[in-house]
Scaffold this motif. Sequence first.
Motif: not given
Length: 74
Positions: A59-60, A63-64, A66, A68-70
């Motif tokens: 998931l992380r 997300s990264k 794409m 996204n900031k996590l």
Amino acid sequence: MDKDKFAAAIEAGEPLIEQSMEALKRYWEARDYGAPPDELERLRLHSESLAQAVSDYQLRTVSKLMGNKLPPLH
């Protein structure tokens, strides 16, 4: 999403996936051979923990990639 980066990120997670599958196999074998309940519970928790780690990693990673900031994991 860069396909090469995605493939490299997924490949980097393969050892964790293998650990998770081995832990699940150990749990199933212990269950099939009648291991004591406390041993089965320990193996089940270990297997579930690794499966959750695989899920979190994937998931992380996606997300990264794409953009996204996590938040940090700690």
